[in-house]
Scaffold this active site. Structure first.
Site, PDB file in Angstrom:
ATOM      1  N   LYS A   1       0.739  -0.993   0.135  1.00 34.38           N
ATOM      2  CA  LYS A   1       0.121   0.005  -0.083  1.00 34.38           C
ATOM      3  C   LYS A   1       0.735   1.172  -0.055  1.00 34.38           C
ATOM      4  CE  LYS A   1      -4.335   1.178   0.160  1.00 34.38           C
ATOM      5  NZ  LYS A   1      -5.480   0.389  -0.469  1.00 34.38           N
TER       6      LYS A   1
ATOM      7  N   ASP B   1      -6.989   4.409  -4.631  1.00 37.55           N
ATOM      8  CA  ASP B   1      -7.684   4.358  -3.105  1.00 37.55           C
ATOM      9  C   ASP B   1      -8.386   5.589  -3.068  1.00 37.55           C
ATOM     10  OD1 ASP B   1      -7.737   2.137  -0.755  1.00 37.55           O
ATOM     11  OD2 ASP B   1      -7.705   3.839  -0.033  1.00 37.55           O
TER      12      ASP B   1
HETATM   13  P1  NDP Z   1     -13.031   7.800  -2.830  1.00 34.12           P
HETATM   14  O1  NDP Z   1     -11.955   8.678  -2.488  1.00 34.12           O
HETATM   15  O2  NDP Z   1     -13.614   7.464  -4.149  1.00 34.12           O
HETATM   16  O3  NDP Z   1     -14.355   7.976  -1.993  1.00 34.12           O
HETATM   17  C1  NDP Z   1     -14.327   8.244  -0.412  1.00 34.12           C
HETATM   18  C2  NDP Z   1     -15.534   8.597  -0.042  1.00 34.12           C
HETATM   19  O4  NDP Z   1     -15.600   8.438   1.457  1.00 34.12           O
HETATM   20  C3  NDP Z   1     -16.033  10.002  -0.449  1.00 34.12           C
HETATM   21  O5  NDP Z   1     -17.423  10.180  -0.610  1.00 34.12           O
HETATM   22  C4  NDP Z   1     -15.532  10.796   0.975  1.00 34.12           C
HETATM   23  O6  NDP Z   1     -16.391  11.915   1.157  1.00 34.12           O
HETATM   24  C5  NDP Z   1     -16.181   9.784   1.803  1.00 34.12           C
HETATM   25  N1  NDP Z   1     -15.577   9.731   3.404  1.00 34.12           N
HETATM   26  C6  NDP Z   1     -14.580   9.940   3.832  1.00 34.12           C
HETATM   27  N2  NDP Z   1     -14.493  10.080   5.123  1.00 34.12           N
HETATM   28  C7  NDP Z   1     -15.981   9.837   5.565  1.00 34.12           C
HETATM   29  C8  NDP Z   1     -16.503   9.886   6.807  1.00 34.12           C
HETATM   30  N3  NDP Z   1     -15.877   9.973   7.972  1.00 34.12           N
HETATM   31  N4  NDP Z   1     -17.959   9.622   6.665  1.00 34.12           N
HETATM   32  C9  NDP Z   1     -18.659   9.625   5.509  1.00 34.12           C
HETATM   33  N5  NDP Z   1     -17.937   9.640   4.293  1.00 34.12           N
HETATM   34  C10 NDP Z   1     -16.554   9.800   4.249  1.00 34.12           C
HETATM   35  O7  NDP Z   1     -12.435   6.398  -1.981  1.00 34.12           O
HETATM   36  P2  NDP Z   1     -12.856   4.801  -2.504  1.00 34.12           P
HETATM   37  O8  NDP Z   1     -14.207   4.922  -2.628  1.00 34.12           O
HETATM   38  O9  NDP Z   1     -11.900   4.450  -3.631  1.00 34.12           O
HETATM   39  O10 NDP Z   1     -12.484   4.271  -1.217  1.00 34.12           O
HETATM   40  C11 NDP Z   1     -13.457   4.050  -0.154  1.00 34.12           C
HETATM   41  C12 NDP Z   1     -12.881   2.718   0.966  1.00 34.12           C
HETATM   42  O11 NDP Z   1     -12.725   1.699   0.110  1.00 34.12           O
HETATM   43  C13 NDP Z   1     -11.410   3.316   1.672  1.00 34.12           C
HETATM   44  O12 NDP Z   1     -11.521   2.347   3.121  1.00 34.12           O
HETATM   45  C14 NDP Z   1     -10.447   2.139   0.695  1.00 34.12           C
HETATM   46  O13 NDP Z   1      -9.309   1.897   1.211  1.00 34.12           O
HETATM   47  C15 NDP Z   1     -11.798   1.005   0.360  1.00 34.12           C
HETATM   48  N6  NDP Z   1     -11.372   0.228  -0.802  1.00 34.12           N
HETATM   49  C16 NDP Z   1     -11.114   1.000  -2.164  1.00 34.12           C
HETATM   50  C17 NDP Z   1     -10.878   0.263  -3.255  1.00 34.12           C
HETATM   51  C18 NDP Z   1     -10.814   0.741  -4.591  1.00 34.12           C
HETATM   52  O14 NDP Z   1     -10.623  -0.090  -5.584  1.00 34.12           O
HETATM   53  N7  NDP Z   1     -10.838   2.221  -4.691  1.00 34.12           N
HETATM   54  C19 NDP Z   1     -10.780  -1.516  -2.986  1.00 34.12           C
HETATM   55  C20 NDP Z   1     -10.910  -1.951  -1.955  1.00 34.12           C
HETATM   56  C21 NDP Z   1     -11.101  -0.965  -0.706  1.00 34.12           C
HETATM   57  P3  NDP Z   1     -15.284  13.302   1.046  1.00 34.12           P
HETATM   58  O15 NDP Z   1     -15.412  13.639  -0.476  1.00 34.12           O
HETATM   59  O16 NDP Z   1     -16.353  14.107   1.755  1.00 34.12           O
HETATM   60  O17 NDP Z   1     -14.128  13.189   1.577  1.00 34.12           O
HETATM   61  O1  2IT Z   2      -7.958  -1.604  -0.775  1.00 38.83           O
HETATM   62  C1  2IT Z   2      -7.799  -2.031  -1.963  1.00 38.83           C
HETATM   63  O2  2IT Z   2      -7.797  -3.112  -2.315  1.00 38.83           O
HETATM   64  C2  2IT Z   2      -7.649  -1.215  -3.046  1.00 38.83           C
HETATM   65  N1  2IT Z   2      -7.496   0.146  -2.703  1.00 38.83           N
HETATM   66  C3  2IT Z   2      -7.338  -1.563  -4.452  1.00 38.83           C
HETATM   67  C4  2IT Z   2      -5.862  -2.068  -4.692  1.00 38.83           C
HETATM   68  C5  2IT Z   2      -5.524  -2.746  -5.949  1.00 38.83           C
HETATM   69  O3  2IT Z   2      -4.415  -2.860  -6.305  1.00 38.83           O
HETATM   70  O4  2IT Z   2      -6.433  -2.435  -7.047  1.00 38.83           O
END
Ligand code: NDP
Ligand code: 2IT
Length: 464
Positions: free
Chosen positions: A145, A185
């Site tokens: 990461k 992420d």
């Molecule tokens: P994004 O940046 O696309 O979105 C994050 C979202 O969460 C935004 O809408 C943000 O709002 C919101 N947010 C942040 N803090 C809070 C809070 N305290 N309460 C409510 N909403 C909040 O990120 P991702 O969607 O990519 O990632 C989200 C989660 O999923 C993370 O934990 C990430 O590690 C996990 N993840 C992501 C993967 C991926 O492929 N992208 C894969 C697996 C896991 P704002 O814009 O206001 O900050």
């Molecule tokens: O938390 C996760 O699994 C991710 N942000 C995606 C990682 C990846 O390499 O696609």
């Protein structure tokens, strides 16, 4: 009373995940001593160590080979300066990270997070989780990461580009298709991956598509990667309900966040016949009893990059609750898809009181330990992130496969692979929990199943 709640009442409250094996206590102490002031990392390690008793009992050679100690220590950690110039001509300095946690099963693989909260603890906890998650996919992926404490909010397109270029000017030497393959992420999506890939190509003079995933479709990206994490989480929740003879169809659902994971979790829940009545961002949540209008949400969040309160301006039946938490809403399925520790004990109590049946984590470690205890005591089925959100990284592996063979699969074919992978992950966790004597405990199932795969590869390699 609902079937699912009725069946889960019959499951004995699992004990195994609460007690740490005394032989693992010194390992946890070493992790705490060696990584002071890193609470998220300690928490992630502790949760795994508390639950791997079943495999440690069966396979004493793991202890002999100090495999738990070795798995808790990253193979390599890189911390670097990221200087860049903002639109006013001022020099800015951020810190960059890449933690290459474990490469036993394949190249290090995991996302990059750009958020002011990023520090060593956050990156290490995410890297540690990624090791087990990636192992669960059954695909050849190590775990890592990275990211930066850079805050993209309010930054111009040019500032984002300059920051990404400076970040990659250091990162490029540590990554590569056989070495370490970053992706997105929080705060890093297709736009940022574009700037990062552009700089990587420029510096290395190689069109090495497999060095990054989450790329755009026109330049080496894979269909379904954008949707994969959210889709996978919805599929995982569906599998959990199916295992109880039920379904997500006609269920009410709440989702936190409104970013990449949240939006596509909402899309798939809707396609599976569920109704998502609320979602959030860091400013509050939206309650839309008729069901979230997804094209509108995408317009607000993906196109306009606006705050969520904009949604209700266009949607008269919906209300925005500034500063509120979406878990206040009564729903049968809750999918936390925002960030770590966003769902606490109090939120969990509300979910239980309001009759929640399933919580599946789209985000990484969104539920606090107290919340998980409350949910389980309340008979709520719980799907941990390393299983429930593994669809994103699994589809990254499919992107790597397509890049390696210079191929490009259709949406339907790729989604069919994703569905199969999510079912397999569910099956592995479910079976492992049964074998461990704690049926329905997906935490024990995921941690033991992931651990065994990594540990067996490490055993085969000897002490390296
Ligand atoms: P994004 O940046 O696309 O979105 C994050 C979202 O969460 C935004 O809408 C943000 O709002 C919101 N947010 C942040 N803090 C809070 C809070 N305290 N309460 C409510 N909403 C909040 O990120 P991702 O969607 O990519 O990632 C989200 C989660 O999923 C993370 O934990 C990430 O590690 C996990 N993840 C992501 C993967 C991926 O492929 N992208 C894969 C697996 C896991 P704002 O814009 O206001 O900050
Ligand atoms: O938390 C996760 O699994 C991710 N942000 C995606 C990682 C990846 O390499 O696609």
């Amino acid at each position: 009373m609902n079937i699912v709640a009725r069946v889960s009442d019959e499951i004995e409250t699992p004990q195994v995940s609460m007690e740490i094996d005394p032989r693992l206590v010194p390992v946890l102490e070493t992790v705490r001593r060696r990584n002071p002031a890193e609470p998220e990392f300690h928490e992630a390690v502790e949760r795994v160590l508390r639950t791997i008793g079943p495999v440690i009992d069966k396979r004493p050679e793991y202890l002999e080979a100090k495999l738990v100690e070795r798995i808790c220590e990253p193979e390599r950690q890189v911390i670097f300066r990221v200087p860049w110039i903002d639109d006013e001509g001022r020099v800015q300095v951020n810190r960059g990270y890449r933690v290459e946690f474990n490469g036993a099963l394949g190249p290090f693989k995991g996302g990059l997070r750009f958020d002011p909260s990023v520090n060593s603890s956050i990156v290490k906890f995410l890297g540690f989780e990624q090791v087990f998650k990636n192992a669960l996919t059954g695909l050849p992926l190590g775990g890592g990461k990275g990211g930066s404490d850079f805050d993209p909010k309010g930054r111009s397109e040019n500032e984002i580009m300059r920051f990404c270029q400076s970040f990659m000017t250091e990162l490029w030497r540590h990554i590569g298709e056989y070495t370490d393959v970053p992706a997105g992420d929080i705060g890093v999506g297709e736009r940022e991956i574009g700037y990062l890939f552009g700089q990587y190509r420029r510096i290395t003079n190689r069109y090495e598509s497999g060095a990054l995933t989450g790329k755009g479709l026109g330049w080496g990206g894979a269909r379904v990667r954008r949707e994969a994490t959210g889709y996978g989480t919805a599929y995982f929740a569906q599998e959990m309900l199916r295992a109880k003879g039920s379904s997500i169809c006609d269920r009410t659902v709440t989702v936190s966040g409104s970013g990449n994971v949240a939006i596509y979790a909402i899309e798939k829940v809707q396609q599976l016949g569920g109704t998502v009545i609320g979602c959030s961002d860091s400013g509050g949540y939206v309650h839309d009893p008729d069901g979230i209008d997804l094209p509108l949400l995408k317009q607000v969040k993906e196109v306009d990059r606006a705050r969520l309160d904009r949604y209700v301006q266009e949607r008269p039946g919906a209300r925005h609750v500034a500063g509120g938490r979406v878990w206040e809403l009564a729903a049968e399925v809750a999918l936390p898809c925002a960030t770590q520790n966003e769902l606490d004990e109090e939120d969990a109590r509300k979910l239980v009181e309001n009759g929640a049946l399933v919580v599946a984590e789209g985000a990484n470690m969104p539920c606090t330990a107290g919340a998980i205890g409350t949910l389980r005591a309340g008979g709520v089925l719980f799907g941990p992130g390393k299983a429930a959100n593994a669809g994103g990284v699994a589809t990254s592996a499919l992107e790597m496969q397509q890049n390696a063979s210079r191929d490009s699969w259709t949406f339907d074919h790729t989604e069919a692979r994703l569905v199969e992978i999510m079912r397999d992950i569910h099956h592995s966790c479910y079976e492992m929990a049964e074998q461990a004597g704690v049926p329905g405990d997906y935490i024990v199932g995921a941690n033991n199943a992931g651990f065994v795969r990594v540990a067996d590869a490490m055993l085969a390699f000897g002490v390296v």
